[in-house]
Design an enzyme around this catalytic site. Structure first.
Site, PDB file in Angstrom:
ATOM      1  N   ASP A   7      44.332  45.565  36.423  1.00 17.90           N
ATOM      2  CA  ASP A   7      43.518  45.065  37.174  1.00 17.90           C
ATOM      3  C   ASP A   7      43.795  43.306  36.273  1.00 17.90           C
ATOM      4  O   ASP A   7      44.493  43.126  35.594  1.00 17.90           O
ATOM      5  CB  ASP A   7      42.407  45.515  36.541  1.00 17.90           C
ATOM      6  CG  ASP A   7      40.887  44.675  37.334  1.00 17.90           C
ATOM      7  OD1 ASP A   7      40.361  43.775  38.431  1.00 17.90           O
ATOM      8  OD2 ASP A   7      39.825  44.624  36.405  1.00 17.90           O
ATOM      9  N   CYS A  70      41.364  47.315  40.784  1.00 16.32           N
ATOM     10  CA  CYS A  70      40.956  45.905  41.215  1.00 16.32           C
ATOM     11  C   CYS A  70      40.382  45.451  42.944  1.00 16.32           C
ATOM     12  O   CYS A  70      41.229  45.435  43.991  1.00 16.32           O
ATOM     13  CB  CYS A  70      41.382  44.547  41.103  1.00 16.32           C
ATOM     14  SG  CYS A  70      41.023  42.766  41.593  1.00 16.32           S
ATOM     15  N   ASN A  71      39.382  45.137  43.462  1.00 16.46           N
ATOM     16  CA  ASN A  71      38.897  44.472  44.929  1.00 16.46           C
ATOM     17  C   ASN A  71      39.866  43.678  45.462  1.00 16.46           C
ATOM     18  O   ASN A  71      41.064  43.797  46.146  1.00 16.46           O
ATOM     19  CB  ASN A  71      37.688  45.284  45.182  1.00 16.46           C
ATOM     20  CG  ASN A  71      36.694  45.951  45.167  1.00 16.46           C
ATOM     21  OD1 ASN A  71      36.130  46.201  43.401  1.00 16.46           O
ATOM     22  ND2 ASN A  71      37.109  47.292  45.310  1.00 16.46           N
ATOM     23  N   THR A  72      39.684  42.599  44.701  1.00 16.38           N
ATOM     24  CA  THR A  72      40.312  41.959  45.535  1.00 16.38           C
ATOM     25  C   THR A  72      42.188  42.168  45.571  1.00 16.38           C
ATOM     26  O   THR A  72      42.471  41.435  46.468  1.00 16.38           O
ATOM     27  CB  THR A  72      40.496  40.588  44.213  1.00 16.38           C
ATOM     28  OG1 THR A  72      38.674  40.452  43.927  1.00 16.38           O
ATOM     29  CG2 THR A  72      41.038  39.427  44.261  1.00 16.38           C
ATOM     30  N   CYS A 177      33.117  45.620  43.577  1.00 16.76           N
ATOM     31  CA  CYS A 177      33.435  45.249  42.491  1.00 16.76           C
ATOM     32  C   CYS A 177      34.030  46.243  40.974  1.00 16.76           C
ATOM     33  O   CYS A 177      32.624  46.518  40.695  1.00 16.76           O
ATOM     34  CB  CYS A 177      33.033  43.983  41.964  1.00 16.76           C
ATOM     35  SG  CYS A 177      34.158  43.212  40.978  1.00 16.76           S
ATOM     36  N   HIS A 179      34.724  45.745  37.737  1.00 20.43           N
ATOM     37  CA  HIS A 179      33.515  45.834  37.009  1.00 20.43           C
ATOM     38  C   HIS A 179      32.160  45.816  36.977  1.00 20.43           C
ATOM     39  O   HIS A 179      32.230  46.707  36.321  1.00 20.43           O
ATOM     40  CB  HIS A 179      33.585  43.750  37.064  1.00 20.43           C
ATOM     41  CG  HIS A 179      34.963  43.189  36.071  1.00 20.43           C
ATOM     42  ND1 HIS A 179      36.225  43.773  36.904  1.00 20.43           N
ATOM     43  CD2 HIS A 179      35.366  43.132  34.935  1.00 20.43           C
ATOM     44  CE1 HIS A 179      37.274  42.963  36.079  1.00 20.43           C
ATOM     45  NE2 HIS A 179      36.582  42.674  34.825  1.00 20.43           N
TER      46      HIS A 179
END
Length: 261
Positions: A7, A70-72, A177, A179
């Site tokens: 991430d 990590c979605n991004t 997300c 996080h």
């Protein structure tokens, strides 16, 4: 067994803790680059380059699988990561849990970063998995960054702002997300309305941890001997879990594991 997770920052803690719960005997490699966080506002090319660097640092430790926690990075770089590492290292991406949330019938809110909210990627998932369900996309500016730095006041402010844009009748919230999963109960407390049925939160950590085990042919065994190690990589260099990680339950779970040998 060795599972690597990557991430930009400490968003990987939720999935790492989920792996730890499923297989206490699995060694973990946690690879991040907090100096470049957040990745969301960066160009797709920049995200891909940074994700590849973080993944390759983890791959040097010869993991059996790599979780892109990590979605991004999953949206922007998953194809490139798989092209670079597979078939030697199976790569498991993170997808917002829109499908299971919509299965409950809704209404559903999807909390995500401003860049992801309204994106063709997220809209495509909604069309594919939530057709006929009332879905509200809720942008959460600043929440991931506040969680990364364990800035409690900023976390509260970002959650309060997002909750104000969340319809009162939602029955489920998708945490879009990684996080956000670290502050899931604070999100629940902000969105739950008096007299409404208990709010259901849908994260991705448990699903990606289970998928990683499936990809390498292993089964969950929560009773396995807890003899694992944790290797922490930041920008490719070995280090320790940052102090901010220890403010979250998931970080404390991992801090109890022996350091890397």
């Amino acid at each position: 067994m060795k599972i690597a997770l990557m991430d930009s920052g400490i968003g990987l803690l939720a999935a790492a803790a989920a792996v730890r719960r499923l297989r206490p005997d699995a060694d973990l490699v946690l690879s991040s680059d907090p100096g470049s966080m957040p990745w969301g506002p960066r160009t797709p090319e920049d995200v891909t380059a940074r994700a590849l660097a973080v993944a390759e640092a983890a791959a040097l430790h010869r993991p059996d699988a790599l979780i892109v926690a990590c979605n991004t990075a999953s949206v922007r770089a998953l194809t490139a990561l798989r092209a670079r590492l597979e078939p030697g290292v199976p790569v498991i991406g993170t997808v917002p849990a829109i499908k299971p949330a919509a299965a409950g019938g809704g209404p559903v809110a999807i909390w995500a970063t401003p860049l992801t909210t309204g994106s063709p990627y997220q809209r495509g998932l909604i069309e594919e998995f939530a057709a006929g369900v009332a879905v509200t996309e809720v942008a959460c500016p600043g929440l991931a960054d506040a969680v990364e730095h364990a800035d409690q006041a900023a976390i509260d402010a970002a959650i309060e702002a997002a909750a104000a844009h969340t319809p009162e009748d939602v029955t489920a919230v998708v945490l879009g997300c990684t996080h956000y999963e670290l502050v899931a109960e604070r999100i629940r407390a902000a969105v739950q309305r008096p007299g409404r049925p208990p709010l259901v939160l849908h994260g991705s950590a448990g699903a990606v941890a289970a998928q990683a085990l499936r990809r390498i042919g292993e089964l969950p065994d929560p009773t396995a001997p807890a003899r694992s190690t944790v290797t922490v990589l930041q920008g490719g260099r070995e280090g320790v879990l940052p102090a901010t990680a220890l403010t979250y339950e998931e970080g404390r779970i991992l801090s109890a594991v022996s350091p890397a040998r």
